[in-house]
Design a protein around this motif. Sequence first.
Motif, PDB file in Angstrom:
ATOM      1  N   PRO A 128       0.826  -1.620   0.056  1.00 39.51           N
ATOM      2  CA  PRO A 128       0.239  -0.482   0.072  1.00 39.51           C
ATOM      3  C   PRO A 128       0.598   0.969  -0.120  1.00 39.51           C
ATOM      4  N   VAL A 129       0.548   1.940  -0.053  1.00 44.56           N
ATOM      5  CA  VAL A 129       0.877   3.755  -0.707  1.00 44.56           C
ATOM      6  C   VAL A 129       1.357   4.552   0.933  1.00 44.56           C
ATOM      7  N   PRO A 130       1.961   5.163   1.360  1.00 41.64           N
ATOM      8  CA  PRO A 130       1.654   5.755   2.206  1.00 41.64           C
ATOM      9  C   PRO A 130       0.969   6.435   2.754  1.00 41.64           C
ATOM     10  N   ARG A 131       0.276   6.794   3.498  1.00 36.36           N
ATOM     11  CA  ARG A 131      -1.224   7.959   4.525  1.00 36.36           C
ATOM     12  C   ARG A 131      -0.785   8.237   5.962  1.00 36.36           C
ATOM     13  N   PHE A 132      -0.955   9.999   5.111  1.00 37.05           N
ATOM     14  CA  PHE A 132      -0.385  10.709   6.308  1.00 37.05           C
ATOM     15  C   PHE A 132      -0.917  10.101   7.484  1.00 37.05           C
ATOM     16  N   GLU A 133      -2.005   9.680   7.598  1.00 36.68           N
ATOM     17  CA  GLU A 133      -2.247   8.710   9.214  1.00 36.68           C
ATOM     18  C   GLU A 133      -1.216   7.815   9.985  1.00 36.68           C
ATOM     19  N   ASP A 134      -0.175   7.137   8.698  1.00 35.31           N
ATOM     20  CA  ASP A 134       0.361   6.196   9.122  1.00 35.31           C
ATOM     21  C   ASP A 134       1.916   6.914  10.003  1.00 35.31           C
TER      22      ASP A 134
ATOM     23  N   ARG B 270       4.900  10.497  -8.805  1.00 35.32           N
ATOM     24  CA  ARG B 270       4.420  10.106  -7.155  1.00 35.32           C
ATOM     25  C   ARG B 270       5.365   9.825  -6.298  1.00 35.32           C
ATOM     26  N   PHE B 271       5.868  10.538  -5.133  1.00 41.00           N
ATOM     27  CA  PHE B 271       6.898  10.659  -4.562  1.00 41.00           C
ATOM     28  C   PHE B 271       6.834  10.609  -3.267  1.00 41.00           C
ATOM     29  N   TYR B 272       6.633   9.997  -2.462  1.00 35.94           N
ATOM     30  CA  TYR B 272       6.445  10.074  -1.119  1.00 35.94           C
ATOM     31  C   TYR B 272       7.950  10.344  -0.532  1.00 35.94           C
ATOM     32  N   TYR B 273       7.682  11.366   1.291  1.00 36.93           N
ATOM     33  CA  TYR B 273       9.083  11.481   1.674  1.00 36.93           C
ATOM     34  C   TYR B 273       8.705  11.507   3.122  1.00 36.93           C
TER      35      TYR B 273
ATOM     36  N   ILE C 135      10.780   7.294   0.810  1.00 43.32           N
ATOM     37  CA  ILE C 135      10.206   5.930   1.430  1.00 43.32           C
ATOM     38  C   ILE C 135       9.625   5.140   0.148  1.00 43.32           C
ATOM     39  N   ARG C 136       8.964   5.965  -0.650  1.00 43.44           N
ATOM     40  CA  ARG C 136       8.266   4.848  -2.000  1.00 43.44           C
ATOM     41  C   ARG C 136       8.066   6.251  -3.118  1.00 43.44           C
ATOM     42  N   SER C 137       8.581   5.696  -4.378  1.00 47.76           N
ATOM     43  CA  SER C 137       7.752   6.450  -5.859  1.00 47.76           C
ATOM     44  C   SER C 137       7.009   5.645  -6.963  1.00 47.76           C
TER      45      SER C 137
END
Length: 183
Positions: free
Chosen positions: A30-36, A158-161, A171-173
């Motif tokens: 799963p893609v990272p979520r703000f709640e995580d 979409r890039f997750y930092y 942490i994910r792209s």
Amino acid sequence: MRYVLLATLVVFPTVALGQGRADPKRTRTPVPRFEDFRVPSPIAKRSTEAFLNGFDEPDETAAHFQGRIREAAKKGPDIAGVYAFVRMGCGSDCNNVWVVNIQTGQSLKTPIIGATRCVPFSNGPLFSYRLDSSLLIVTGSLEVPDAKGSFGDGPCGRFYYLVERSGLKLIRSVVPLQDSPPK
């Protein structure tokens, strides 16, 4: 008939997954979520975005410009509890960015200079973030520094930092196959 059905249920999934092991290249997480990535937010969120209108003067000094970034950050945090996300337009649908600790005035080290819109990620915001989360989502084509002290266009995706004390950590792209993720 029972044996054929049982063999199909037992053997087929094993063959389809490559002898019982999933192909790591095709595993979906799963893609990272703000709640995580929740963080405490002891300071109230600012009421307006920190957006700079470019350089005051064509020959503005770096020190003066850094002062303007710190001044914009003083309006309050909007990401990861104590950081201000400061943007400056750099063209049509393009933003340069700084993440500034509002308590110290120091800009975090970032692996990107900014981002610009790109297909197929042309809808929605370029940057998504929340005061109570250390997650920053960049959706677009990254502007990445090069060895010559300038920058170049990175991949579109979409890039997750994560916002950490030491800087932004990728942490994910999610990048279309024709592009490659940043290094």
